[in-house]
Design a protein around this motif. Structure first.
Motif, PDB file in Angstrom:
ATOM      1  N   ALA A  98       0.939  -1.083  -0.260  1.00  0.00           N
ATOM      2  CA  ALA A  98      -0.110  -0.158   0.117  1.00  0.00           C
ATOM      3  C   ALA A  98       0.924   1.146   0.006  1.00  0.00           C
ATOM      4  O   ALA A  98       1.671   1.565   0.767  1.00  0.00           O
ATOM      5  CB  ALA A  98      -0.796  -0.160   1.297  1.00  0.00           C
ATOM      6  N   LYS A  99       0.740   2.049  -0.930  1.00  0.00           N
ATOM      7  CA  LYS A  99       1.444   3.370  -1.009  1.00  0.00           C
ATOM      8  C   LYS A  99       0.458   4.371  -0.545  1.00  0.00           C
ATOM      9  O   LYS A  99      -0.666   4.779  -0.937  1.00  0.00           O
ATOM     10  CB  LYS A  99       1.917   3.500  -2.299  1.00  0.00           C
ATOM     11  N   ILE A 100       1.141   5.498   0.465  1.00  0.00           N
ATOM     12  CA  ILE A 100      -0.004   6.355   1.093  1.00  0.00           C
ATOM     13  C   ILE A 100       0.832   7.687   0.667  1.00  0.00           C
ATOM     14  O   ILE A 100       2.065   7.760   1.127  1.00  0.00           O
ATOM     15  CB  ILE A 100       0.016   6.076   2.745  1.00  0.00           C
ATOM     16  N   SER A 101       0.146   8.406   0.085  1.00  0.00           N
ATOM     17  CA  SER A 101       0.699   9.791  -0.230  1.00  0.00           C
ATOM     18  C   SER A 101      -0.218  10.948   0.212  1.00  0.00           C
ATOM     19  O   SER A 101      -1.270  10.720   0.458  1.00  0.00           O
ATOM     20  CB  SER A 101       0.960   9.852  -1.881  1.00  0.00           C
ATOM     21  N   TYR A 102       0.791  12.088   0.507  1.00  0.00           N
ATOM     22  CA  TYR A 102       0.096  13.239   1.277  1.00  0.00           C
ATOM     23  C   TYR A 102       0.838  14.305   0.629  1.00  0.00           C
ATOM     24  O   TYR A 102       1.472  14.234  -0.277  1.00  0.00           O
ATOM     25  CB  TYR A 102       0.058  13.160   2.647  1.00  0.00           C
ATOM     26  N   GLN A 103       0.694  15.614   1.021  1.00  0.00           N
ATOM     27  CA  GLN A 103       1.019  16.696   0.489  1.00  0.00           C
ATOM     28  C   GLN A 103       2.551  16.921   0.160  1.00  0.00           C
ATOM     29  O   GLN A 103       3.149  17.130  -0.731  1.00  0.00           O
ATOM     30  CB  GLN A 103       0.591  18.090   1.172  1.00  0.00           C
TER      31      GLN A 103
END
Length: 374
Positions: A98-103
């Motif tokens: 799972a790749k979790i991206s944010y700002q």
């Protein structure tokens, strides 16, 4: 599968769910959160095999449904420091990642097959249902938890007892030395029913039941309970066994009644208690003519303390011993300005009540006396 969720909302829910997960688990997957995306909503589950906690969140956007498990500690630590913003999950179930991206960044975590996560227990057909206002349940659980026991020989004492009768719902906790009995007078049933809620799910309820309105719906059978509140559900295995007859230990005739400032007495006990004997923690209460005197002594170390305070009392002069730390706990779990202490004689339990009862409730706490040498 891809979905988008609020960072602070996710961090808050994971923090609550994380309290279910043990540091050591019988199954490795019980160290994970279960994520399930269904019809634009995200259902999160945590379990220790006996207690299951679930919560549902609305997603900002998503493309497709799916299920996976992700390690609790790494994910919780990663998201809790992210300021309010959308977080995007991209889940590759072929690669188990799972790749979790944010700002300002991204991280990736391994995922596991959701089918390995144990299913929660189902409540039987003939379940009993209780609807109780959220704030009433929160207050009663908070008021009762401290009085539960840690007794391997009598496990029934290690939880909070819910006793539904034709008169009321009684919520009770006791460790054999102190007892809390709350009556919710508006909740009753023609058919009596009862269950013992273990300490862990009770502690979880204390955490998750905020100031929101509405009702909590409790469904229970002989083995399990399902507690539905505004943001989710807790399903747990109940403590099996017969709870002792708590009414039989509550003295009915208590002619000697002290009315005293709660915070004043609490402060006085905290000052006097350090001078009591470490093993007994005995505090001597002497009351007469509108004056309450507290005495503590530890002759082994040449320590004594005395403090007096005014009170409203018209009974016979009396001296009675109580365990100081337990009396402090009792007073700390009231939130009223004044309490009433009802006494029969120095050999019988003392009752502590709020001077003004919460609306629609009847609350009392009981403290067993200790032998004092005059």
């Amino acid at each position: 599968m891809r979905f988008n969720v609020s960072s602070t909302a996710l961090a808050s829910r994971l923090s609550a769910l994380g309290r279910v997960i043990n540091s050591k688990n019988s199954l490795p997957i019980l160290g994970d959160f279960l994520f399930e995306v269904i019809d634009g909503r995200l259902r999160l589950t945590a379990s220790d095999s006996e207690v299951v906690m679930q919560t549902v969140m609305e997603l900002n956007e998503n493309d497709g449904d799916g299920r996976f498990c992700v390690p609790n500690h790494d994910l919780s630590e990663a998201v809790k420091g992210i300021s309010e913003q959308p977080i995007t999950f991209e889940v590759d179930q072929q690669a188990n990642i799972a790749k979790i991206s944010y700002q300002n960044g991204m991280f990736s975590l391994p995922i596991e097959n959701a089918d390995e996560f144990p299913q929660s227990q189902q409540i039987g057909e003939g379940a009993t249902t209780i609807n109780i206002p959220t704030q009433v349940l929160a207050d009663n659980v908070n008021r009762s938890l401290f009085a539960t026991a840690q007794d391997e020989l009598r496990p029934v004492m290690n939880g909070i007892y819910f006793d539904l009768t034709p008169d009321c719902l009684a919520i009770v906790a006791s460790d054999g030395h102190k007892l809390v009995r709350n009556k919710v007078l508006s909740i009753r049933a023609d058919q009596p029913a009862s269950f013992i809620l273990p300490k862990k799910p009770a502690s979880l309820l204390k955490t998750v039941l905020g100031k929101q309105g509405g009702d909590v719906v409790i469904r229970f059978d002989d083995r399990n309970a399902e507690i539905n509140y505004e943001e989710g559900v807790i399903i747990c295995r109940l403590i099996e066994g017969r709870y002792p007859n708590y009414n039989s230990v509550i003295p009915q005739s208590n002619p000697n009644q002290i009315t005293v400032d709660r915070l004043g007495l609490l402060s006085a006990l905290r000052r006097v208690q350090p001078f009591s004997n470490d093993s007994s923690n005995l505090i001597r209460f002497h009351v007469e003519n509108g004056m309450l005197q507290l005495d503590a002594e530890d002759y082994d170390f040449s320590k004594t303390a005395t403090e007096r305070m005014s009170c409203d009392y018209n009974g016979m002069p009396m001296s009675i011993g109580f365990k100081g730390s337990s009396f402090i706990e009792i007073l700390s779990n009231f939130d009223c300005p004044e309490v009433i202490i009802q006494l029969a004689d120095p050999s019988r339990a003392g009752l502590v009540l709020p001077q003004e009862q919460p609306e629609g409730q009847d609350v009392l706490m009981l403290m067993m006396p200790m032998l004092i040498n005059d």
